[in-house]
Design an enzyme around this catalytic site. Sequence first.
Site, PDB file in Angstrom:
ATOM      1  N   LYS A  50       0.864  -1.227   0.125  1.00 13.40           N
ATOM      2  CA  LYS A  50      -0.070   0.044   0.120  1.00 13.40           C
ATOM      3  C   LYS A  50       0.823   1.059  -0.054  1.00 13.40           C
ATOM      4  CE  LYS A  50      -3.940  -1.585  -0.565  1.00 13.40           C
ATOM      5  NZ  LYS A  50      -4.660  -1.065  -1.882  1.00 13.40           N
ATOM      6  N   SER A 265      -3.311 -12.688   3.404  1.00 12.41           N
ATOM      7  CA  SER A 265      -3.286 -12.602   1.969  1.00 12.41           C
ATOM      8  C   SER A 265      -2.167 -13.194   0.896  1.00 12.41           C
ATOM      9  CB  SER A 265      -3.983 -11.123   1.817  1.00 12.41           C
ATOM     10  OG  SER A 265      -2.896 -10.301   1.825  1.00 12.41           O
TER      11      SER A 265
HETATM   12  C1  LIG Z   1      -2.901  -7.397   3.529  1.00 11.28           C
HETATM   13  C2  LIG Z   1      -3.475  -6.898   2.171  1.00 11.28           C
HETATM   14  N1  LIG Z   1      -3.368  -7.877   0.963  1.00 11.28           N
HETATM   15  C3  LIG Z   1      -4.127  -7.678   0.068  1.00 11.28           C
HETATM   16  C4  LIG Z   1      -4.588  -6.089  -0.458  1.00 11.28           C
HETATM   17  C5  LIG Z   1      -5.021  -6.373  -1.927  1.00 11.28           C
HETATM   18  O1  LIG Z   1      -4.442  -5.070  -2.332  1.00 11.28           O
HETATM   19  P1  LIG Z   1      -5.446  -4.468  -3.398  1.00 11.28           P
HETATM   20  O2  LIG Z   1      -6.146  -3.302  -2.524  1.00 11.28           O
HETATM   21  O3  LIG Z   1      -4.469  -3.433  -4.146  1.00 11.28           O
HETATM   22  O4  LIG Z   1      -6.348  -4.999  -4.064  1.00 11.28           O
HETATM   23  C6  LIG Z   1      -4.471  -5.363   0.715  1.00 11.28           C
HETATM   24  C7  LIG Z   1      -5.180  -4.311   0.555  1.00 11.28           C
HETATM   25  O5  LIG Z   1      -5.433  -3.406   1.258  1.00 11.28           O
HETATM   26  C8  LIG Z   1      -3.845  -5.801   1.975  1.00 11.28           C
HETATM   27  O6  LIG Z   1      -3.812  -4.871   3.137  1.00 11.28           O
END
Ligand SMILES: Cc1ncc(COP(=O)(O)O)c(C=O)c1O
Length: 304
Positions: A50, A265
């Site tokens: 981010k 994630s």
């Molecule tokens: C821990 C985590 N994984 C994945 C994502 C996903 O990224 P994106 O918002 O670019 O889809 C985020 C987004 O906030 C995140 O905080």
Amino acid sequence: MNQDQYLTLEQLVGNTPLVRLQRLPGEVGTPRGNVILGKMEGNNPAGSVKDRPALSMILEAEKRGDIKPGDTLIEATSGNTGIALAMVAAMRGYKMILIMPDNLSLERRASMTAYGAELILTPADQGGMEYARDLATKMQSEGKGIVLDQFANPDNPLAHFKTTGPEIWSQTAGRVTHFVSAMGTTGTIMGTSKFLKFMNPNVQIVGAQPAEGSQIPGIRKWPQAYLPKIYDATRVDRFELIEQSDAETMARRLAAEEGICAGVSAAGALVAALRVAAEVRDSTIVFIVCDRGDRYLSTGIFNQ
Ligand SMILES: Cc1ncc(COP(=O)(O)O)c(C=O)c1O
């Protein structure tokens, strides 16, 4: 003395390493001619993928003359975006107000206030993030600051079109065949897909989403009505639904078997990457390691 010879923190956002997994892929890796590479976004200064959109949304708004240092920015966010925005705001001289439900971990709140952000906690039992988002819009209409809105702001995917995509292309010398990303705002997958498909339309883009009933921090399977405005379905070739328990097990394995302590994630994206690897040969599969695992220690997921 030429001060410009030294980098500032801002210049250290992005250019993250790409790391080859050695043990986890097992049979679906080397024996099939596949290589699986993790893009280590936890190496960014505030610890997650981010940092890129946070910097991009603020710099691009500055370039347009929409904001200037000293202004107040407002965002409703419960996760990595809040931490990243708080860092960039501190770096460039903005006041940052972050609005989030009051059931969030103390760890996360502390990271944001450490960067000087002001937190407004909303009652979680009165609508969670939707309530927080409504309050952000209301405060903007009352002239209390400017909302960046990562879900609708084109400068979020633009960050990945300008940096994440080109980095992956050059780090694999154009050999990338599959790109796998977990999907939250979808900024990462949208911007990176746009760049990689521009370079090679055959690159396959795979989105990882939580399965029904699964909670994976940072990502969501959005109902049609809530799809982020920046989302364009044509940029994703394939979706993989990930069970929370599979992602958490993979987070433990990634730490213990590869030495990569990452968030859940990221592990979910790896589950998807390994499914793809089981079907293909001689492929170069890149997945996004969104953040570091130390951000999740208090959840206990690494204790099992
Ligand atoms: C821990 C985590 N994984 C994945 C994502 C996903 O990224 P994106 O918002 O670019 O889809 C985020 C987004 O906030 C995140 O905080």
